[in-house]
Design a protein around this motif. Structure first.
Motif, PDB file in Angstrom:
ATOM      1  N   ILE A  59       0.766  -1.127  -0.069  1.00  0.00           N
ATOM      2  CA  ILE A  59       0.091  -0.194  -0.098  1.00  0.00           C
ATOM      3  C   ILE A  59       0.798   1.397  -0.063  1.00  0.00           C
ATOM      4  O   ILE A  59       0.609   2.424  -0.413  1.00  0.00           O
ATOM      5  CB  ILE A  59      -1.044  -0.012   1.067  1.00  0.00           C
ATOM      6  CG1 ILE A  59      -1.960   0.813   1.035  1.00  0.00           C
ATOM      7  CG2 ILE A  59      -0.181   0.288   2.412  1.00  0.00           C
ATOM      8  CD1 ILE A  59      -3.486   0.876   2.141  1.00  0.00           C
ATOM      9  N   GLU A  60       2.177   1.075   0.579  1.00  0.00           N
ATOM     10  CA  GLU A  60       2.970   2.529   0.678  1.00  0.00           C
ATOM     11  C   GLU A  60       3.389   2.896  -0.758  1.00  0.00           C
ATOM     12  O   GLU A  60       3.905   4.006  -1.066  1.00  0.00           O
ATOM     13  CB  GLU A  60       4.232   1.963   1.434  1.00  0.00           C
ATOM     14  CG  GLU A  60       3.984   2.150   3.005  1.00  0.00           C
ATOM     15  CD  GLU A  60       3.516   0.639   3.231  1.00  0.00           C
ATOM     16  OE1 GLU A  60       3.606   0.445   4.644  1.00  0.00           O
ATOM     17  OE2 GLU A  60       3.162  -0.149   2.491  1.00  0.00           O
ATOM     18  N   ASP A  61       3.307   1.807  -1.968  1.00  0.00           N
ATOM     19  CA  ASP A  61       3.348   2.157  -3.416  1.00  0.00           C
ATOM     20  C   ASP A  61       2.468   3.088  -3.869  1.00  0.00           C
ATOM     21  O   ASP A  61       2.735   3.243  -5.044  1.00  0.00           O
ATOM     22  CB  ASP A  61       3.779   0.863  -4.103  1.00  0.00           C
ATOM     23  CG  ASP A  61       5.186   0.074  -3.661  1.00  0.00           C
ATOM     24  OD1 ASP A  61       5.825   0.744  -2.855  1.00  0.00           O
ATOM     25  OD2 ASP A  61       4.984  -1.090  -3.598  1.00  0.00           O
ATOM     26  N   ILE A  62       1.216   3.408  -3.240  1.00  0.00           N
ATOM     27  CA  ILE A  62       0.386   4.076  -3.934  1.00  0.00           C
ATOM     28  C   ILE A  62       0.722   5.508  -4.464  1.00  0.00           C
ATOM     29  O   ILE A  62       1.432   5.905  -3.635  1.00  0.00           O
ATOM     30  CB  ILE A  62      -0.769   4.372  -3.057  1.00  0.00           C
ATOM     31  CG1 ILE A  62      -1.755   2.931  -2.786  1.00  0.00           C
ATOM     32  CG2 ILE A  62      -1.837   5.310  -3.600  1.00  0.00           C
ATOM     33  CD1 ILE A  62      -2.414   2.309  -4.066  1.00  0.00           C
ATOM     34  N   ASN A  63       0.427   5.897  -5.619  1.00  0.00           N
ATOM     35  CA  ASN A  63       0.806   7.313  -6.122  1.00  0.00           C
ATOM     36  C   ASN A  63      -0.220   7.706  -6.778  1.00  0.00           C
ATOM     37  O   ASN A  63      -0.956   7.290  -7.803  1.00  0.00           O
ATOM     38  CB  ASN A  63       2.022   6.893  -7.159  1.00  0.00           C
ATOM     39  CG  ASN A  63       2.592   8.244  -7.675  1.00  0.00           C
ATOM     40  OD1 ASN A  63       1.967   8.509  -8.662  1.00  0.00           O
ATOM     41  ND2 ASN A  63       3.434   8.760  -7.252  1.00  0.00           N
ATOM     42  N   SER A  64      -0.655   9.047  -6.502  1.00  0.00           N
ATOM     43  CA  SER A  64      -1.848   9.553  -7.118  1.00  0.00           C
ATOM     44  C   SER A  64      -1.783   9.812  -8.755  1.00  0.00           C
ATOM     45  O   SER A  64      -2.718   9.524  -9.503  1.00  0.00           O
ATOM     46  CB  SER A  64      -2.180  10.831  -6.373  1.00  0.00           C
ATOM     47  OG  SER A  64      -0.956  11.792  -6.764  1.00  0.00           O
ATOM     48  N   ASP A  65      -0.543  10.082  -9.007  1.00  0.00           N
ATOM     49  CA  ASP A  65      -0.640  10.143 -10.470  1.00  0.00           C
ATOM     50  C   ASP A  65      -0.613   8.885 -11.296  1.00  0.00           C
ATOM     51  O   ASP A  65      -1.287   8.882 -12.156  1.00  0.00           O
ATOM     52  CB  ASP A  65       0.931  10.854 -10.822  1.00  0.00           C
ATOM     53  CG  ASP A  65       0.944  12.310 -10.505  1.00  0.00           C
ATOM     54  OD1 ASP A  65       0.068  13.001 -10.201  1.00  0.00           O
ATOM     55  OD2 ASP A  65       2.156  12.734 -10.403  1.00  0.00           O
ATOM     56  N   ALA A  66      -0.045   7.908 -10.712  1.00  0.00           N
ATOM     57  CA  ALA A  66      -0.138   6.687 -11.444  1.00  0.00           C
ATOM     58  C   ALA A  66      -1.703   6.163 -11.403  1.00  0.00           C
ATOM     59  O   ALA A  66      -1.997   5.580 -12.287  1.00  0.00           O
ATOM     60  CB  ALA A  66       0.657   5.558 -10.618  1.00  0.00           C
ATOM     61  N   LEU A  67      -2.366   6.489 -10.472  1.00  0.00           N
ATOM     62  CA  LEU A  67      -3.984   5.922 -10.148  1.00  0.00           C
ATOM     63  C   LEU A  67      -4.648   6.665 -11.187  1.00  0.00           C
ATOM     64  O   LEU A  67      -5.452   6.092 -11.954  1.00  0.00           O
ATOM     65  CB  LEU A  67      -4.317   6.313  -8.753  1.00  0.00           C
ATOM     66  CG  LEU A  67      -4.043   5.232  -7.806  1.00  0.00           C
ATOM     67  CD1 LEU A  67      -4.476   5.734  -6.043  1.00  0.00           C
ATOM     68  CD2 LEU A  67      -4.177   3.923  -7.940  1.00  0.00           C
TER      69      LEU A  67
END
Length: 271
Positions: A118-126
């Motif tokens: 979950i720490e890999d979550i990135n808003s731009d990627a999403l």
């Protein structure tokens, strides 16, 4: 072919992808040399060349940047050359940025990879995943609804139009037991819900249209390249095999007022 607007029409979106090109080639082979067929391909590329094909098959290619205004303009142009639309296949989508799908299909985020935690979550990627995998197919469905509602493009009561959109098994909410791949899973789950919701409306407005969320299995394409080492023997499919399976599924399936979520074998996947 004298009048392509009277012919059965196949529309392929994301036509530069390996599965899309294999599907087009399969359609050319299956059509033979007598019955007219109009093939309309759409991709970011300015041109797309078909393999040698007989005179009864006409090909039109349209370039699109997959923004809403461009999609609407593209469909307006398609309406000028399309006949009765009997098949639509959408093959666009992204998972990572390691191996671009084509020279013109490079993700904006150069570090795009499925999240392992979950720490890999990135808003731009999403945002990029949701736009490519969920929003773009819906923009096409929205624009194509107007096209398919026109008498000269909508099929007669004894015919059908099948719209297949590449989804993925990892988009199944009930089947999620492994976790990870947050953005890709969620974008495909969102796509599935959007397809189901569209099917509810189509049951009232376009009864002869059947929507299919299609899981092709792990296919030997740039999208799966970084993950192929873990694929069991015999489970890495060629684009030609997947195209053949999808062609058969679309030929057999019938409109029933509902969307179907199917794998490459034609088996139902739980939403």
């Amino acid at each position: 072919m004298s009048d392509p607007t009277s012919a059965e029409t196949l529309i392929v979106i994301g036509a530069s992808s390996a599965i899309a090109r294999a599907f087009i080639n399969q359609a050319v082979v299956d059509q033979g040399q007598e019955v007219p067929l109009s093939i309309i391909s759409i991709s970011r590329q300015s041109a797309l060349t078909l393999a040698e094909h007989p005179a009864n098959i006409v090909h039109h290619h349209f370039s699109c940047d997959y923004q809403q205004a461009s999609i609407i303009e593209c469909v307006n142009n398609i309406s000028l050359v399309a006949g009765k639309v009997t098949r639509v296949v959408m093959c666009n989508g992204i998972l990572h940025s390691k191996t671009p799908l084509s020279p013109t299909e490079q993700p904006k985020n150069s570090n795009l990879m499925p999240e392992k935690r979950i720490e890999d979550i990135n808003s731009d990627a999403l945002q990029e995943l949701f736009y490519a995998n969920s929003i773009v197919p819906m923009l096409w469905l929205s624009a194509l609804t107007a096209l398919l509602s026109q008498a000269n493009h909508n099929v007669a009561a004894d015919k059908k139009c099948v719209i297949s959109i590449l989804s993925a098994r990892v988009g199944s909410i009930s089947d999620n037991r492994l976790g990870g791949w947050y953005g890709y899973r969620a974008s495909k789950a969102a796509l599935n819900m959007l397809i189901k919701t569209t099917a509810v409306e189509y049951a009232r407005r376009l009864k002869r249209v059947k929507l299919v969320a299609f899981h092709p299995g792990t296919t030997d394409t740039p999208l799966s390249k970084p993950f192929q080492a873990n694929v069991p023997a015999g489970k890495l499919f060629t684009p030609e095999f997947v195209a053949s399976q999808l062609t058969a599924i679309m030929a057999e399936i019938q409109p029933n007022g509902e969307a179907s979520y199917l794998d490459w074998q034609g088996k139902e996947i739980n939403w």
